[in-house]
Design an enzyme around this catalytic site. Structure first.
Site, short mmCIF file in Angstrom:
data_model
loop_
_atom_site.label_atom_id
_atom_site.label_comp_id
_atom_site.label_asym_id
_atom_site.label_seq_id
_atom_site.Cartn_x
_atom_site.Cartn_y
_atom_site.Cartn_z
CG HIS A 44 -1.80 -0.89 1.43
ND1 HIS A 44 -1.28 -2.10 2.09
CD2 HIS A 44 -2.94 -1.13 1.41
CE1 HIS A 44 -2.02 -2.87 2.35
NE2 HIS A 44 -3.66 -2.53 1.70
CG ASP B 178 1.81 -1.31 3.38
OD1 ASP B 178 1.15 -0.73 4.09
OD2 ASP B 178 1.42 -1.87 2.50
C1 XLS Z 1 -7.70 -6.71 4.09
C2 XLS Z 1 -7.11 -7.02 2.66
C3 XLS Z 1 -6.11 -6.26 2.53
C4 XLS Z 1 -5.88 -5.94 0.95
C5 XLS Z 1 -4.80 -4.98 0.50
O1 XLS Z 1 -8.31 -7.61 4.78
O2 XLS Z 1 -6.90 -8.35 2.50
O3 XLS Z 1 -4.84 -6.64 3.14
O4 XLS Z 1 -5.31 -7.14 0.63
O5 XLS Z 1 -5.72 -3.88 0.80
#
Ligand code: XLS
Ligand code: NI
Ligand code: NI
Length: 445
Positions: free
Chosen positions: A110, A113
């Protein structure tokens, strides 16, 4: 604690573990692969190419073990620096050290991140450009690539009522600006795909929600994002990641079937595919293999988020995958669909709150990668060596020729079918042979 690597003199965050080797199933070395052998060919394709493993930046390098009941437990020396730029660089050093040592060719991220969000859009963009340049250097030096990028449109309080589906236009516009930056850095880093997980694109209560309008806004938003990325030369796939709920009571991207219907209704089906997550499937009260099968029927298995849920707990526990039966059934679907459409296997999984050794992150990924490798080997044999495929085809053999084939082509009316049934003997009972299919699966695991 970070220290210096004795051989290279470079700063290291994981001094206890070197590059994880493949040692085979008789090895007792916990820091070796027993089944994942990147170069081993399975039906003419290397294991590395079958999986295209990716490390999730958020769980592995940002998640600190905090839960709604307790404080962080994890020792993260890469977050010790006093300013956000240095913290982001240290975190990236730790990330690339880990990703290279675990032999994963990809990572996923993200926007925030990679570096902490700034106090304004302008500052956030500057920060992203700064860490983007550093990531480019690290990627060039290591050969590690980006499987997909995404924007975090769910953590900041401004998104508490949604991002693209927020009832307030100013928040929708802010989210669009954030997606533009996330697309820019993804394109800059050569990301092969871009993901939308609509964490807060749903509702907490229907009483205050105009669902029709919100879903229409989501489609408009996705069109705008896609058009922008294409105008910037992005050739990869866009993925939607279905999830039925959490953090909202109901998320609009509920499951594979819902998302495919939404994409088709809004003219997005040529640019978007699905990123299917194991634990999201089970939260929707489906199996993972069900979600994959629904997507496969429309050639929409873009990528997967690998993890597992807990049979007793009804939330996204994001545990590392270790269920061989479940993954073998999943690999059966993926292999028969011809593999991933642009994506790979991203470990959207976190070590447990009480897994506090620096090396636990290695053990978790080794286990996940080895389980996938075993599942691949078994599924490949089931498809190519066993009677599985022909047994399943035989169940439908009556549609291969004659009146059954005419029916499949839509050539028989209800009156035709009525006449045929009247002039033939009553249907003969035919076993579904479920237990035989289960035994075949078990035989090759
Ligand atoms: C949350 C999601 C998230 C996505 C990316 O439950 O899995 O981690 O994979 O935003
Ligand atoms: Ni996910
Ligand atoms: Ni998830």
């Amino acid at each position: 604690m970070s220290s210096k690597n004795v051989l290279t003199g470079a700063k290291t965050f994981f001094p206890e573990v070197e590059v994880v080797p493949f040692e085979g199933k008789d090895s007792d070395n916990p820091f070796a692969f027993k089944y994942y052998n990147p170069d081993q060919l399975i039906s003419g394709k290397s294991m590395a190419d079958h999986f295209r493993f990716a490390i999730a930046y958020w769980h592995s390098f940002c998640g600190n073990g905090a839960d709604p009941f307790g404080m962080p437990t994890r020792n993260m020396p890469w977050l010790n620096a006093s300013n956000p730029m240095d913290r982001a660089k240290d975190k990236m050093d730790a990330a690339f050290e880990f990703i290279t040592k675990i032999q994963a060719p990809y990572f996923c991220f993200h926007d925030f991140d990679l570096i902490e969000e700034g106090h304004s859009l302008v500052e956030s963009e500057k920060r992203l450009q700064f860490i983007g340049d550093y990531a480019k250097e690290k990627m060039a030096a290591s050969g590690v690539k980006v499987l997909w990028g995404t924007a975090n449109l769910f953590s900041h309080p401004r998104y508490m009522n949604g991002a693209a589906t927020n009832p307030d236009f100013s928040v929708v516009a802010y989210a669009a600006a954030q997606v533009k930056h996330a697309l820019d850095i993804s394109i800059q880093l050569g990301a092969e795909n871009y993901v939308f997980w609509g964490g807060r694109e749903g509702y907490l209560s229907l009483l205050n929600t105009d669902m029709k309008r919100e879903v229409a806004h989501l489609a408009t938003f996705l069109h705008a994002a896609k058009d922008y990325a294409r105008s910037q030369g992005f050739k990869g796939h866009f993925f939607i990641e279905p999830k039925p709920a959490e953090p909202t009571k109901h998320q609009y991207d509920y499951d594979s079937a819902t998302v495919i219907g939404f994409l088709k209704a809004n003219g997005l089906e040529n640019d978007f595919k699905l990123n299917i997550e194991v634990n999201h499937a089970t939260l929707a009260l489906h199996t993972f293999q069900h979600e994959l099968t629904v997507a496969a029927a429309d050639n929409m298995i873009g990528s997967i988020d690998a993890n597992r849920g807990d049979y007793q707990n009804g939330w996204d526990t994001d545990q590392f995958p270790n269920n061989l039966g479940e993954l073998t059934e999943a690999m059966l679907v993926i292999l028969q669909a011809g593999g991933f459409q642009g994506g790979g296997v991203n470990f959207d999984a976190k070590i447990r709150r009480n897994s506090t050794d620096n090396t636990d992150l290695f053990l978790a990924h080794i286990g996940g990668m080895d389980t996938f490798a075993r599942a691949l080997i078994a599924a490949d044999k089931i498809i190519n060596k066993s009677a599985y495929v022909s047994l399943r085809n035989e169940r439908y053999a009556s549609f291969d020729s004659g009146d059954g084939a005419l029916f499949e082509k839509g050539k028989l009316s209800l009156e035709d079918l009525h006449k045929l049934a009247g002039s033939s003997a009553d249907p003969v009972q035919k076993s579904g042979k479920q237990e035989l299919f289960e035994n075949i699966l078990n035989q090759y695991i």
